[in-house]
Design a protein around this motif. Structure first.
Motif, PDB file in Angstrom:
ATOM      1  N   MET A 216     -55.018  78.411  38.994  1.00  0.00           N
ATOM      2  CA  MET A 216     -56.297  78.202  38.305  1.00  0.00           C
ATOM      3  C   MET A 216     -56.146  77.252  37.132  1.00  0.00           C
ATOM      4  SD  MET A 216     -56.643  81.809  36.304  1.00  0.00           S
ATOM      5  CE  MET A 216     -55.373  82.782  37.074  1.00  0.00           C
ATOM      6  N   MET A 217     -57.235  76.580  36.820  1.00  0.00           N
ATOM      7  CA  MET A 217     -57.288  75.731  35.637  1.00  0.00           C
ATOM      8  C   MET A 217     -57.831  76.585  34.505  1.00  0.00           C
ATOM      9  SD  MET A 217     -56.788  72.757  34.237  1.00  0.00           S
ATOM     10  CE  MET A 217     -56.671  71.515  35.504  1.00  0.00           C
ATOM     11  N   LYS A 218     -57.011  76.773  33.485  1.00  0.00           N
ATOM     12  CA  LYS A 218     -57.403  77.600  32.347  1.00  0.00           C
ATOM     13  C   LYS A 218     -57.042  76.875  31.061  1.00  0.00           C
ATOM     14  CE  LYS A 218     -56.901  82.207  30.444  1.00  0.00           C
ATOM     15  NZ  LYS A 218     -56.250  83.498  30.556  1.00  0.00           N
ATOM     16  N   GLU A 219     -58.035  76.619  30.241  1.00  0.00           N
ATOM     17  CA  GLU A 219     -57.863  75.928  28.964  1.00  0.00           C
ATOM     18  C   GLU A 219     -57.160  74.587  29.145  1.00  0.00           C
ATOM     19  OE1 GLU A 219     -56.045  78.682  26.227  1.00  0.00           O
ATOM     20  OE2 GLU A 219     -57.647  80.140  26.516  1.00  0.00           O
ATOM     21  N   GLY A 220     -57.516  73.885  30.238  1.00  0.00           N
ATOM     22  CA  GLY A 220     -56.973  72.553  30.496  1.00  0.00           C
ATOM     23  C   GLY A 220     -55.564  72.534  31.061  1.00  0.00           C
ATOM     24  N   LYS A 221     -55.028  73.713  31.393  1.00  0.00           N
ATOM     25  CA  LYS A 221     -53.670  73.794  31.940  1.00  0.00           C
ATOM     26  C   LYS A 221     -53.712  74.534  33.268  1.00  0.00           C
ATOM     27  CE  LYS A 221     -51.703  73.887  27.379  1.00  0.00           C
ATOM     28  NZ  LYS A 221     -51.486  74.753  26.265  1.00  0.00           N
ATOM     29  N   MET A 222     -52.846  74.106  34.186  1.00  0.00           N
ATOM     30  CA  MET A 222     -52.755  74.796  35.469  1.00  0.00           C
ATOM     31  C   MET A 222     -51.881  76.025  35.312  1.00  0.00           C
ATOM     32  SD  MET A 222     -54.679  73.634  37.774  1.00  0.00           S
ATOM     33  CE  MET A 222     -54.027  74.510  39.181  1.00  0.00           C
ATOM     34  N   MET A 223     -52.410  77.136  35.779  1.00  0.00           N
ATOM     35  CA  MET A 223     -51.715  78.407  35.691  1.00  0.00           C
ATOM     36  C   MET A 223     -51.529  78.969  37.100  1.00  0.00           C
ATOM     37  SD  MET A 223     -51.520  78.479  32.436  1.00  0.00           S
ATOM     38  CE  MET A 223     -50.997  80.093  31.938  1.00  0.00           C
ATOM     39  N   VAL A 224     -50.447  79.719  37.292  1.00  0.00           N
ATOM     40  CA  VAL A 224     -50.173  80.391  38.555  1.00  0.00           C
ATOM     41  C   VAL A 224     -50.235  81.883  38.287  1.00  0.00           C
ATOM     42  CG1 VAL A 224     -48.493  80.775  40.400  1.00  0.00           C
ATOM     43  CG2 VAL A 224     -48.612  78.545  39.279  1.00  0.00           C
ATOM     44  N   MET A 225     -51.041  82.594  39.080  1.00  0.00           N
ATOM     45  CA  MET A 225     -51.081  84.038  38.975  1.00  0.00           C
ATOM     46  C   MET A 225     -50.392  84.593  40.213  1.00  0.00           C
ATOM     47  SD  MET A 225     -54.239  86.686  38.624  1.00  0.00           S
ATOM     48  CE  MET A 225     -54.468  86.699  36.865  1.00  0.00           C
ATOM     49  N   LYS A 226     -49.318  85.319  39.996  1.00  0.00           N
ATOM     50  CA  LYS A 226     -48.512  85.880  41.084  1.00  0.00           C
ATOM     51  C   LYS A 226     -48.295  87.357  40.789  1.00  0.00           C
ATOM     52  CE  LYS A 226     -45.502  85.041  44.555  1.00  0.00           C
ATOM     53  NZ  LYS A 226     -45.988  84.969  45.876  1.00  0.00           N
ATOM     54  N   ASP A 227     -48.772  88.203  41.691  1.00  0.00           N
ATOM     55  CA  ASP A 227     -48.641  89.659  41.543  1.00  0.00           C
ATOM     56  C   ASP A 227     -49.137  90.143  40.181  1.00  0.00           C
ATOM     57  OD1 ASP A 227     -47.531  89.831  44.125  1.00  0.00           O
ATOM     58  OD2 ASP A 227     -45.533  89.394  43.342  1.00  0.00           O
ATOM     59  N   GLY A 228     -50.235  89.565  39.709  1.00  0.00           N
ATOM     60  CA  GLY A 228     -50.852  89.980  38.456  1.00  0.00           C
ATOM     61  C   GLY A 228     -50.249  89.356  37.208  1.00  0.00           C
ATOM     62  N   LYS A 229     -49.178  88.576  37.347  1.00  0.00           N
ATOM     63  CA  LYS A 229     -48.549  87.915  36.199  1.00  0.00           C
ATOM     64  C   LYS A 229     -48.966  86.447  36.183  1.00  0.00           C
ATOM     65  CE  LYS A 229     -44.604  90.986  36.266  1.00  0.00           C
ATOM     66  NZ  LYS A 229     -43.168  91.107  36.428  1.00  0.00           N
ATOM     67  N   THR A 230     -49.362  85.956  35.018  1.00  0.00           N
ATOM     68  CA  THR A 230     -49.812  84.577  34.879  1.00  0.00           C
ATOM     69  C   THR A 230     -48.766  83.758  34.156  1.00  0.00           C
ATOM     70  OG1 THR A 230     -52.087  85.368  34.765  1.00  0.00           O
ATOM     71  CG2 THR A 230     -51.695  83.114  34.059  1.00  0.00           C
ATOM     72  N   MET A 231     -48.473  82.575  34.719  1.00  0.00           N
ATOM     73  CA  MET A 231     -47.509  81.672  34.077  1.00  0.00           C
ATOM     74  C   MET A 231     -47.983  80.230  34.279  1.00  0.00           C
ATOM     75  SD  MET A 231     -44.582  82.370  36.896  1.00  0.00           S
ATOM     76  CE  MET A 231     -45.284  83.920  37.412  1.00  0.00           C
ATOM     77  N   MET A 232     -47.445  79.338  33.494  1.00  0.00           N
ATOM     78  CA  MET A 232     -47.799  77.931  33.593  1.00  0.00           C
ATOM     79  C   MET A 232     -47.215  77.334  34.875  1.00  0.00           C
ATOM     80  SD  MET A 232     -48.634  75.787  30.640  1.00  0.00           S
ATOM     81  CE  MET A 232     -47.747  74.483  29.883  1.00  0.00           C
ATOM     82  N   MET A 233     -47.992  76.497  35.546  1.00  0.00           N
ATOM     83  CA  MET A 233     -47.503  75.822  36.751  1.00  0.00           C
ATOM     84  C   MET A 233     -46.564  74.706  36.321  1.00  0.00           C
ATOM     85  SD  MET A 233     -49.566  73.704  39.681  1.00  0.00           S
ATOM     86  CE  MET A 233     -50.220  75.029  40.638  1.00  0.00           C
TER      87      MET A 233
END
Length: 109
Positions: A38-55
């Motif tokens: 997802m695009m969040k606050e201008g940054k691409m994020m990866v959500m995996k098993d409920g944990k969000t991290m920067m792509m």
């Protein structure tokens, strides 16, 4: 004040409806919501098993769509697009509705 009360009521009703739908959702659908980019606050994020991290590197989805860390997307057919704020894509390569847009639609009266 009256508009604020109406807006808060609409949000509460929307959240209530979403909460009631959750038990009926299949395990696979809930899993897709947990695993996405997802695009969040201008940054691409990866959500995996409920944990969000920067792509940090490009990702290839199951349907061949490639998502880049800058938010650009290249479909298997060669078409390109850019994810906008709030846009997300599941790991199968399906675009998902933005929660922001869903909430705004629920507030219109």
């Amino acid at each position: 004040m009256k508009k604020l009360l109406i807006a808060l009521t609409a949000i509460a009703l929307t959240c209530n409806a979403m909460a009631q739908d959750t038990p009926r959702m299949g395990h696979e659908k809930m899993h897709q919501m947990e695993n996405c980019v997802m695009m969040k606050e201008g940054k691409m994020m990866v959500m995996k098993d409920g944990k969000t991290m920067m792509m940090e590197k490009e990702m290839t989805m199951k349907n061949g769509t490639v998502v880049m860390p800058d938010g650009s997307v290249k479909m298997k057919n060669g078409k390109t697009m850019m994810l906008k704020e709030g846009n997300s894509m599941d790991m199968n390569g399906n675009m998902m509705k933005s929660m922001k847009k869903t909430m705004k639609k629920g507030m219109k009266m």
